[in-house]
Structures are given as structure tokens and as C-alpha cells.
Motif scaffolding. Structure first.
Motif, PDB file in Angstrom:
ATOM      1  N   ASN A 147      -8.267  -0.306 -16.879  1.00 41.44           N
ATOM      2  CA  ASN A 147      -7.118  -0.217 -15.988  1.00 41.44           C
ATOM      3  C   ASN A 147      -6.713  -1.630 -15.580  1.00 41.44           C
ATOM      4  OD1 ASN A 147      -5.348   0.112 -13.856  1.00 41.44           O
ATOM      5  ND2 ASN A 147      -6.667   1.462 -12.680  1.00 41.44           N
TER       6      ASN A 147
ATOM      7  N   GLU B  56      -5.273  -1.880 -11.195  1.00 42.26           N
ATOM      8  CA  GLU B  56      -6.017  -1.757  -9.945  1.00 42.26           C
ATOM      9  C   GLU B  56      -7.243  -2.656  -9.942  1.00 42.26           C
ATOM     10  OE1 GLU B  56      -4.463  -0.091  -7.709  1.00 42.26           O
ATOM     11  OE2 GLU B  56      -3.117   1.052  -8.988  1.00 42.26           O
ATOM     12  N   LYS B  57      -7.814  -2.819  -8.749  1.00 39.32           N
ATOM     13  CA  LYS B  57      -9.007  -3.639  -8.571  1.00 39.32           C
ATOM     14  C   LYS B  57     -10.241  -2.755  -8.459  1.00 39.32           C
ATOM     15  CE  LYS B  57      -8.782  -7.398  -6.122  1.00 39.32           C
ATOM     16  NZ  LYS B  57      -8.734  -8.292  -4.962  1.00 39.32           N
ATOM     17  N   GLY B  58     -11.353  -3.331  -8.797  1.00 39.56           N
ATOM     18  CA  GLY B  58     -12.646  -2.669  -8.666  1.00 39.56           C
ATOM     19  C   GLY B  58     -13.734  -3.674  -8.970  1.00 39.56           C
TER      20      GLY B  58
ATOM     21  N   ASN C 179     -11.645  -1.338 -13.827  1.00 40.00           N
ATOM     22  CA  ASN C 179     -10.438  -1.869 -13.179  1.00 40.00           C
ATOM     23  C   ASN C 179     -10.469  -3.389 -13.254  1.00 40.00           C
ATOM     24  OD1 ASN C 179      -9.492   0.751 -12.260  1.00 40.00           O
ATOM     25  ND2 ASN C 179     -11.220   0.699 -10.856  1.00 40.00           N
TER      26      ASN C 179
ATOM     27  N   LEU D 280      -8.042   8.542 -10.159  1.00 39.00           N
ATOM     28  CA  LEU D 280      -8.990   7.447 -10.325  1.00 39.00           C
ATOM     29  C   LEU D 280      -9.930   7.394  -9.131  1.00 39.00           C
ATOM     30  CD1 LEU D 280      -6.596   4.699 -11.714  1.00 39.00           C
ATOM     31  CD2 LEU D 280      -7.883   6.425 -12.958  1.00 39.00           C
TER      32      LEU D 280
ATOM     33  N   SER E 123      -3.339  10.119  -7.559  1.00 33.72           N
ATOM     34  CA  SER E 123      -4.194   9.486  -8.547  1.00 33.72           C
ATOM     35  C   SER E 123      -5.537  10.201  -8.634  1.00 33.72           C
ATOM     36  CB  SER E 123      -4.420   8.020  -8.176  1.00 33.72           C
ATOM     37  OG  SER E 123      -5.281   7.413  -9.113  1.00 33.72           O
TER      38      SER E 123
ATOM     39  N   THR F 161       0.872   4.047  -9.159  1.00 34.71           N
ATOM     40  CA  THR F 161       0.367   2.780  -8.642  1.00 34.71           C
ATOM     41  C   THR F 161       1.506   2.002  -8.002  1.00 34.71           C
ATOM     42  OG1 THR F 161      -0.784   0.706  -9.155  1.00 34.71           O
ATOM     43  CG2 THR F 161       0.652   1.599 -10.874  1.00 34.71           C
TER      44      THR F 161
ATOM     45  N   ASN G 153     -12.635   5.027  -8.651  1.00 30.63           N
ATOM     46  CA  ASN G 153     -13.371   3.798  -8.355  1.00 30.63           C
ATOM     47  C   ASN G 153     -12.479   2.590  -8.071  1.00 30.63           C
ATOM     48  OD1 ASN G 153     -12.507   3.733 -10.989  1.00 30.63           O
ATOM     49  ND2 ASN G 153     -14.336   2.744 -11.780  1.00 30.63           N
ATOM     50  N   ILE G 154     -11.336   2.811  -7.490  1.00 35.59           N
ATOM     51  CA  ILE G 154     -10.475   1.691  -7.091  1.00 35.59           C
ATOM     52  C   ILE G 154     -11.028   1.090  -5.805  1.00 35.59           C
ATOM     53  CG2 ILE G 154      -8.173   1.071  -6.246  1.00 35.59           C
ATOM     54  CD1 ILE G 154      -7.083   3.292  -8.092  1.00 35.59           C
ATOM     55  N   ASP G 155     -11.081  -0.236  -5.756  1.00 35.66           N
ATOM     56  CA  ASP G 155     -11.540  -0.929  -4.550  1.00 35.66           C
ATOM     57  C   ASP G 155     -10.669  -2.164  -4.357  1.00 35.66           C
ATOM     58  OD1 ASP G 155     -12.777  -2.265  -2.495  1.00 35.66           O
ATOM     59  OD2 ASP G 155     -14.784  -2.196  -3.379  1.00 35.66           O
ATOM     60  N   ASN G 156      -9.687  -2.053  -3.473  1.00 34.02           N
ATOM     61  CA  ASN G 156      -8.769  -3.171  -3.234  1.00 34.02           C
ATOM     62  C   ASN G 156      -9.450  -4.360  -2.576  1.00 34.02           C
ATOM     63  OD1 ASN G 156      -6.417  -2.015  -4.351  1.00 34.02           O
ATOM     64  ND2 ASN G 156      -6.227  -0.716  -2.549  1.00 34.02           N
TER      65      ASN G 156
END
Length: 149
Positions: free
Chosen positions: A132, A135-137, A62, A24, A22, A103, A26-29
Motif C-alpha cells: 500500500n 498509508e503509513k504503518g 504500508n 485495512l 476501509s 483514502t 494495520n494503518i498507523d498514521n
């Protein structure tokens, strides 16, 4: 038999277009799930200082994944919480889906970004935001926009 062959060709086509890594950024789970207002919009309290946030396909907004039955609900909740730079009412429309990425939140193993055109009265040129749903952010107001009053 035709249906199975079509599904196989479609799967191979999608898989060949998707990078195994990926891009991406700025993904933040661990990002908190946003709260909803009485108007069914996300409650957003932070402004982004990053000019790429939302405007660059590697830094999309996200908005999390709900379900395939209503895949735009969180994008709409986010966009309806925003206003133009001086509080103007926004008009938006989804232009396309693009930019496949891997993903784990999709049965297909891949997600796509949704591209939205944003307009408001008095604006010279529409802006384009990348969203998006998979995903989380942390949700923030993109540079140049404000929180709807």
C-alpha cells in the motif's frame, strides 16, 4: 466534450467499486518515516510475527505515499531491503493493482494495493505480497523472509 464524458464515466465507475469504509487493519498514521540506507533501501529492523502481514489484502505493507511521479519508489526501497529465508537474493515483479479502498492521500479519494510476486533461487512456489503506497504503518519483515545483509 468527449473527454469530460469519459472522465465522468471513469469517476463513476471507480467510485462504485470503492467501499466507503476501509477494510485495512494495520494503518498507523503515527508510524515513523523509515530511514534510508546508503544503498537507498529502507532500514528495517523488526520482524513481523503476524502471518497475515503483507500476505493478506487487509494487512498490506504500508510503505507510505511519496508522489504520483514515482509511485513505486517506496515499494522498491522496501523489497530491496529484504532477502529470502536464508539470505537468498529476491526477484520481484508487480503483478497488478487491486482492492480499491478509500483514502485521503489520493486526489481521487481512493487507493489501490499493488500486488507483487516474490521469488528466490531454490523456492518451490513464489509468494505474493500486498503493498500500500498511500498509508503509513510500521515496516516489518514479513514472515518467511529476512533482512538483506
Amino acid at each position: 466534450m468527449k473527454k469530460n464524458a469519459l472522465l465522468l464515466v471513469l469517476s463513476l465507475t471507480v467510485a462504485s467499486c470503492i467501499s466507503t469504509k476501509s477494510t485495512l487493519k494495520n494503518i498507523d498514521n503515527n508510524a515513523p518515516t523509515p530511514r534510508l540506507s546508503a544503498n537507498n533501501t529502507f532500514i528495517i529492523s523488526e520482524y513481523s510475527s503476524d502471518k497475515k502481514y503483507g500476505y493478506d489484502k487487509d494487512y498490506p505493507i504500508n510503505v507510505f505515499f511519496m508522489s504520483t511521479t514515482n509511485d513505486t519508489i517506496n515499494a522498491v526501497r522496501f523489497l530491496n531491503a529484504l532477502a529470502g529465508p536464508k539470505g537468498e537474493k529476491l526477484n520481484y515483479s508487480k503483478l497488478e493493482s487491486c482492492c480499491p479502498f478509500p483514502t485521503k492521500r489520493s486526489a481521487m479519494g481512493a487507493g489501490f494495493l499493488d500486488v507483487y510476486e516474490i521469488k528466490w533461487k531454490g523456492q518451490k512456489n513464489p509468494i505474493v505480497l500486498y503493498m500500500n503506497i498511500y498509508e503509513k504503518g510500521h515496516l516489518k519483515v514479513p514472515v518467511g523472509l529476512s533482512i538483506k545483509k
